[in-house]
Design an enzyme around this catalytic site. Structure first.
Site, mmCIF file in Angstrom:
data_model
loop_
_atom_site.group_PDB
_atom_site.id
_atom_site.type_symbol
_atom_site.label_atom_id
_atom_site.label_comp_id
_atom_site.label_asym_id
_atom_site.label_seq_id
_atom_site.Cartn_x
_atom_site.Cartn_y
_atom_site.Cartn_z
ATOM 1 N N LYS A 74 -9.712 30.006 -29.076
ATOM 2 C CA LYS A 74 -9.645 31.327 -29.706
ATOM 3 C C LYS A 74 -11.037 31.930 -29.832
ATOM 4 O O LYS A 74 -11.196 33.135 -29.847
ATOM 5 C CB LYS A 74 -8.939 31.272 -31.062
ATOM 6 C CG LYS A 74 -9.625 30.381 -32.064
ATOM 7 C CD LYS A 74 -8.805 30.229 -33.316
ATOM 8 C CE LYS A 74 -9.307 29.094 -34.185
ATOM 9 N NZ LYS A 74 -9.164 27.758 -33.620
ATOM 10 N N LYS A 130 -10.330 25.917 -20.843
ATOM 11 C CA LYS A 130 -10.029 25.501 -22.220
ATOM 12 C C LYS A 130 -9.378 26.633 -23.005
ATOM 13 O O LYS A 130 -9.932 27.739 -23.074
ATOM 14 C CB LYS A 130 -11.326 25.066 -22.919
ATOM 15 C CG LYS A 130 -11.088 24.490 -24.308
ATOM 16 C CD LYS A 130 -12.358 23.963 -24.939
ATOM 17 C CE LYS A 130 -12.101 23.524 -26.374
ATOM 18 N NZ LYS A 130 -12.861 24.211 -27.378
ATOM 19 N N LYS A 173 -25.591 27.165 -31.034
ATOM 20 C CA LYS A 173 -25.466 28.290 -31.983
ATOM 21 C C LYS A 173 -26.702 29.177 -31.945
ATOM 22 O O LYS A 173 -26.596 30.403 -32.035
ATOM 23 C CB LYS A 173 -25.267 27.772 -33.418
ATOM 24 C CG LYS A 173 -23.919 27.143 -33.658
ATOM 25 C CD LYS A 173 -22.839 28.197 -33.764
ATOM 26 C CE LYS A 173 -21.493 27.538 -34.047
ATOM 27 N NZ LYS A 173 -20.374 28.433 -33.914
HETATM 28 P P1 ADP Z 1 -11.352 26.912 -30.697
HETATM 29 O O1 ADP Z 1 -12.051 26.458 -29.440
HETATM 30 O O2 ADP Z 1 -10.073 27.628 -30.394
HETATM 31 O O3 ADP Z 1 -12.261 27.688 -31.618
HETATM 32 P P2 ADP Z 1 -11.708 24.750 -32.524
HETATM 33 O O4 ADP Z 1 -13.107 24.551 -32.060
HETATM 34 O O5 ADP Z 1 -11.482 25.342 -33.880
HETATM 35 O O6 ADP Z 1 -10.909 25.610 -31.444
HETATM 36 O O7 ADP Z 1 -10.944 23.362 -32.387
HETATM 37 C C1 ADP Z 1 -10.404 22.594 -33.428
HETATM 38 C C2 ADP Z 1 -9.935 21.264 -32.870
HETATM 39 O O8 ADP Z 1 -9.012 21.423 -31.782
HETATM 40 C C3 ADP Z 1 -11.054 20.368 -32.322
HETATM 41 O O9 ADP Z 1 -10.759 19.031 -32.698
HETATM 42 C C4 ADP Z 1 -10.979 20.525 -30.829
HETATM 43 O O10 ADP Z 1 -11.427 19.352 -30.163
HETATM 44 C C5 ADP Z 1 -9.486 20.759 -30.603
HETATM 45 N N1 ADP Z 1 -9.248 21.671 -29.450
HETATM 46 C C6 ADP Z 1 -9.542 22.992 -29.411
HETATM 47 N N2 ADP Z 1 -9.184 23.548 -28.233
HETATM 48 C C7 ADP Z 1 -8.665 22.542 -27.497
HETATM 49 C C8 ADP Z 1 -8.088 22.471 -26.169
HETATM 50 N N3 ADP Z 1 -7.982 23.550 -25.394
HETATM 51 N N4 ADP Z 1 -7.629 21.289 -25.728
HETATM 52 C C9 ADP Z 1 -7.715 20.182 -26.524
HETATM 53 N N5 ADP Z 1 -8.228 20.185 -27.771
HETATM 54 C C10 ADP Z 1 -8.702 21.337 -28.265
#
Ligand code: ADP
Ligand code: TRP
Length: 331
Positions: free
Chosen positions: A197, A194, A111
């Site tokens: 969002k 990956k 961060k």
């Molecule tokens: P983003 O990367 O879209 O901001 P988050 O960090 O809010 O997503 O992720 C929330 C949850 O979803 C976490 O537990 C994370 O490990 C899981 N997660 C997010 N993206 C993926 C992905 N592409 N494949 C598997 N798990 C994911």
């Protein structure tokens, strides 16, 4: 019965990565454990959302949790800020947490690199609040992805420290829980490894996407000009299409396109059409429930209220006991 706690930050709509990486495990765990699943709205304040965005994100995620299959009759589903006892536990734990160890956390360092002009104290103490979320219900297991393992290790450290200082084995040491071989990473439609969002909105298929939207996104997904000789390794973008297909299509369908690829006869247009159809078949029932639940404000409020009541009951017990152990007694 084991106690399970997990949270998700309300930063936008849920996508297929969130579903396969997190939500799907929650749905399985609610059958055999005492589960607390919450929306981590305090945590999301570290990125300074507007009040309107925060409010609508919390409501959307609550709706999407339920639409995807979390059952408020089986699991306690609540909003973190409805249980402010977590702040007290976080404060109490923080007295035995050292600034140095917080500064060394990988997600904090990341961060600092990414948003050097907003290194707020909430970011630094993020792992303490997260430990409080988990210890508040004295969890045994925490279903999280790999990116959260360090946070969970810290939770165990803080719990152990508390137990040692007060010579009381009060907190259990929670373990990260994932479904082993089923731990998946869903790739993006943009050729990235990956779906995320925060990295690229366009890489995502959301549970709240209408069928036409999914079709358009998949047809536009990145691919390549096709293999020219048998056994040619796949490019990342094409590997992604296969990975996505593995998540939503039948093994036969996957095998069919794998064979086509190996024979250099593959037409990505056909593959994408099939992928779009299978994704729609997968997402549509959830999408329709999302639309229904958006109209059921009373029901959503009731779920949040009842979840908060149950979570507060569990939290109040822990706080009372922790205060006693620490020596806080009211007159
Ligand atoms: P983003 O990367 O879209 O901001 P988050 O960090 O809010 O997503 O992720 C929330 C949850 O979803 C976490 O537990 C994370 O490990 C899981 N997660 C997010 N993206 C993926 C992905 N592409 N494949 C598997 N798990 C994911
Ligand atoms: N830090 C987690 C994430 O970014 C969200 C979270 C907050 C959490 N508190 C938690 C996860 C407690 C598990 C348990 O995904």
């Amino acid at each position: 019965m084991d106690r399970v706690v997990s949270g998700i930050r309300p930063t936008g709509f849920l996508h297929l990565g969130n579903y396969f990486g997190a939500l799907r495990n929650f749905i399985k765990m609610q059958e055999e454990n005492e589960c607390f699943f919450f929306i981590a709205d305090y945590h999301s304040l570290t990125t300074h959302p507007t009040p309107l965005d925060l409010q609508s994100n919390v409501r959307n995620i609550l709706i999407e949790y339920i639409a995807a299959g979390l059952d408020p009759e089986k699991a306690t589903i609540y909003v973190q800020s409805d249980v402010p006892q977590v702040c007290e536990l976080s404060l109490l734990l923080s007295m035995n947490v050292y600034i140095g160890e917080l500064q060394r956390v990988a997600s904090f360092k990341e961060k600092v690199r990414r948003q050097p002009d907003n290194v707020n104290a909430g970011l630094l103490t993020y792992p303490v609040l997260m430990a409080a979320d988990i210890l508040l219900h004295r969890a045994d297991k925490v279903p999280v992805g790999k990116d959260q393992e360090q946070h969970l290790e810290m939770t165990r450290d803080f719990a152990q420290r508390f137990n040692r200082i007060y010579k009381n084995e009060y907190f259990k040491l929670p373990v990260a829980y994932n479904f082993g071989s089923e731990l998946v990473k869903i790739p993006g439609l943009d050729g990235s490894t990956k779906m995320s969002k925060s990295d690229n909105e366009n890489s995502c298929i959301y549970l709240a996407d209408a069928p036409e939207v999914i079709r358009k996104k998949v047809m536009k997904a990145v691919s390549d000009s096709g293999p020219t000789e048998p056994g040619q390794p796949k490019t990342q973008a094409v590997e992604n299409l296969f990975q996505l297909m593995k998540a939503v299509s039948t093994p036969d369908t996957l095998q069919y396109f794998e064979d086509q690829y190996q024979n250099c006869a593959i037409r990505y247009g056909d593959m994408k059409k099939q992928l779009a159809a299978d994704m729609i078949a997968f997402v549509q029932p959830v999408y329709e429930r999302i639309l229904e639940l958006r109209e059921k404000d009373d029901y959503i409020r009731k779920v949040a209220r009842e979840g908060a009541d149950r979570a507060r009951e569990s939290a109040a017990k822990t706080i009372k006991e922790v205060r006693e152990i620490i020596g806080i007694k009211s007159f």
